[in-house]
Design a protein around this motif. Structure first.
Motif, PDB file in Angstrom:
ATOM      1  N   ASP A 123      44.027  34.095  30.458  1.00 51.96           N
ATOM      2  CA  ASP A 123      43.004  34.466  30.392  1.00 51.96           C
ATOM      3  C   ASP A 123      42.248  32.587  31.054  1.00 51.96           C
ATOM      4  N   SER A 124      43.471  31.669  31.327  1.00 51.09           N
ATOM      5  CA  SER A 124      43.439  30.305  30.785  1.00 51.09           C
ATOM      6  C   SER A 124      44.432  29.588  31.957  1.00 51.09           C
ATOM      7  N   THR A 125      44.684  28.844  31.868  1.00 47.52           N
ATOM      8  CA  THR A 125      45.781  27.713  32.652  1.00 47.52           C
ATOM      9  C   THR A 125      46.407  27.148  31.587  1.00 47.52           C
ATOM     10  N   ASP A 126      45.606  26.982  30.333  1.00 47.96           N
ATOM     11  CA  ASP A 126      46.178  25.948  28.747  1.00 47.96           C
ATOM     12  C   ASP A 126      47.522  26.927  28.743  1.00 47.96           C
ATOM     13  N   VAL A 127      48.395  27.270  28.758  1.00 45.56           N
ATOM     14  CA  VAL A 127      49.567  27.884  28.902  1.00 45.56           C
ATOM     15  C   VAL A 127      51.268  27.257  28.889  1.00 45.56           C
ATOM     16  N   GLU A 128      52.489  27.696  28.216  1.00 42.59           N
ATOM     17  CA  GLU A 128      53.284  26.581  29.259  1.00 42.59           C
ATOM     18  C   GLU A 128      53.800  26.561  29.846  1.00 42.59           C
ATOM     19  N   GLY A 129      54.599  25.725  30.692  1.00 44.03           N
ATOM     20  CA  GLY A 129      55.220  25.919  31.775  1.00 44.03           C
ATOM     21  C   GLY A 129      56.419  26.663  31.671  1.00 44.03           C
ATOM     22  N   VAL A 130      57.169  26.781  33.174  1.00 43.17           N
ATOM     23  CA  VAL A 130      58.275  26.875  32.899  1.00 43.17           C
ATOM     24  C   VAL A 130      59.464  26.224  32.783  1.00 43.17           C
ATOM     25  N   SER A 131      60.495  26.054  31.507  1.00 43.55           N
ATOM     26  CA  SER A 131      61.093  24.949  31.217  1.00 43.55           C
ATOM     27  C   SER A 131      61.672  25.005  32.827  1.00 43.55           C
ATOM     28  N   GLY A 132      62.215  23.326  32.816  1.00 43.06           N
ATOM     29  CA  GLY A 132      63.047  23.438  34.435  1.00 43.06           C
ATOM     30  C   GLY A 132      62.511  23.684  35.339  1.00 43.06           C
ATOM     31  N   ALA A 133      61.457  23.829  35.447  1.00 46.13           N
ATOM     32  CA  ALA A 133      60.475  23.591  36.928  1.00 46.13           C
ATOM     33  C   ALA A 133      59.193  23.514  36.366  1.00 46.13           C
ATOM     34  N   THR A 134      58.689  21.972  35.596  1.00 44.34           N
ATOM     35  CA  THR A 134      57.507  21.270  35.581  1.00 44.34           C
ATOM     36  C   THR A 134      57.000  21.382  36.665  1.00 44.34           C
ATOM     37  N   ILE A 135      57.670  21.052  37.639  1.00 40.77           N
ATOM     38  CA  ILE A 135      57.164  20.520  38.430  1.00 40.77           C
ATOM     39  C   ILE A 135      56.026  21.813  39.320  1.00 40.77           C
ATOM     40  N   THR A 136      56.890  22.673  39.233  1.00 45.88           N
ATOM     41  CA  THR A 136      56.317  24.044  39.988  1.00 45.88           C
ATOM     42  C   THR A 136      55.551  24.986  38.930  1.00 45.88           C
ATOM     43  N   SER A 137      55.736  24.518  38.218  1.00 44.95           N
ATOM     44  CA  SER A 137      55.025  25.144  36.860  1.00 44.95           C
ATOM     45  C   SER A 137      53.518  24.271  36.965  1.00 44.95           C
ATOM     46  N   ASN A 138      53.340  22.679  36.455  1.00 40.06           N
ATOM     47  CA  ASN A 138      52.187  22.168  36.852  1.00 40.06           C
ATOM     48  C   ASN A 138      50.907  22.634  38.425  1.00 40.06           C
ATOM     49  N   ALA A 139      51.758  22.867  39.210  1.00 44.00           N
ATOM     50  CA  ALA A 139      51.357  22.788  40.784  1.00 44.00           C
ATOM     51  C   ALA A 139      50.628  24.076  40.733  1.00 44.00           C
ATOM     52  N   ILE A 140      51.410  25.002  40.051  1.00 42.28           N
ATOM     53  CA  ILE A 140      50.376  26.698  39.500  1.00 42.28           C
ATOM     54  C   ILE A 140      49.015  26.580  39.242  1.00 42.28           C
ATOM     55  N   LYS A 141      49.317  26.258  37.702  1.00 44.10           N
ATOM     56  CA  LYS A 141      48.156  25.660  36.780  1.00 44.10           C
ATOM     57  C   LYS A 141      47.028  24.621  37.492  1.00 44.10           C
ATOM     58  N   GLU A 142      47.305  23.687  38.571  1.00 39.87           N
ATOM     59  CA  GLU A 142      46.197  23.010  39.398  1.00 39.87           C
ATOM     60  C   GLU A 142      45.872  24.044  39.891  1.00 39.87           C
ATOM     61  N   ALA A 143      46.435  24.692  40.706  1.00 37.81           N
ATOM     62  CA  ALA A 143      46.050  24.945  41.935  1.00 37.81           C
ATOM     63  C   ALA A 143      45.068  26.362  41.434  1.00 37.81           C
ATOM     64  N   VAL A 144      45.109  27.330  40.399  1.00 38.47           N
ATOM     65  CA  VAL A 144      44.143  28.020  39.727  1.00 38.47           C
ATOM     66  C   VAL A 144      42.990  27.550  39.090  1.00 38.47           C
ATOM     67  N   ASP A 145      43.637  26.098  38.576  1.00 39.93           N
ATOM     68  CA  ASP A 145      42.160  25.019  38.190  1.00 39.93           C
ATOM     69  C   ASP A 145      40.970  24.629  39.581  1.00 39.93           C
ATOM     70  N   LYS A 146      41.931  24.397  40.644  1.00 42.35           N
ATOM     71  CA  LYS A 146      41.617  24.585  41.808  1.00 42.35           C
ATOM     72  C   LYS A 146      40.536  25.368  42.152  1.00 42.35           C
TER      73      LYS A 146
END
Length: 152
Positions: A123-146
């Protein structure tokens, strides 16, 4: 003479093996998806490819202010835009769906598949991203936050 020919054949075989294209390799593996800065948030991250993943590229759109809201957000991933659809029940995230058709198969696509469920469960974007896919993980979290900013 036979020894010389045999040695040359072995050298040729070794050089062909070393230069051969490995067809059994997993597509998209390597360092092209890794964020060498290990940055998160809206601070103009750049991965090894130099693509901008800053929060300035994210776009949010809310679907209303009642229960059962469906919100969308977009942020720049490694291969292009990553768009998420977030479903809320009050203030609780009930589901997240992500689409990033141009993300690297086997790397960024793994984040597209796995991270939305992690975000829904936490119930939060404060989760660990997928190893090796940092940029995509950050983009998903960022889009959810937005997308969630439209709810506030």
């Amino acid at each position: 003479m036979k020894k010389t020919v045999l040695i040359l054949c072995l050298v040729l075989l070794l050089s062909m093996t070393a230069c051969a294209d490995n067809n059994n390799a997993t597509p998209g593996t390597g360092t092209n998806q890794t964020d060498t800065n290990n940055n998160t948030g809206n601070n103009n991250n750049t991965g090894t490819n130099g693509n901008n993943t800053s929060g300035n590229n994210a776009v949010g759109n809310n679907g209303g202010n009642g229960t059962g809201d469906v919100l969308t957000g977009t942020a720049r991933g490694y291969g292009g835009d990553v768009t998420v659809t977030v479903t809320l029940d009050g203030d609780d995230i009930t589901s997240v769906e992500a689409v990033g058709e141009n993300e690297t198969q086997g790397v960024g696509s793994k984040a597209i598949e796995e991270l939305p469920e992690r975000i829904s469960e936490a119930d939060s974007t404060d989760v660990e991203g997928v190893s090796g896919a940092t940029i995509t993980s950050n983009a998903i979290k960022e889009a959810v936050d937005k997308a969630l900013e439209g709810k506030k």
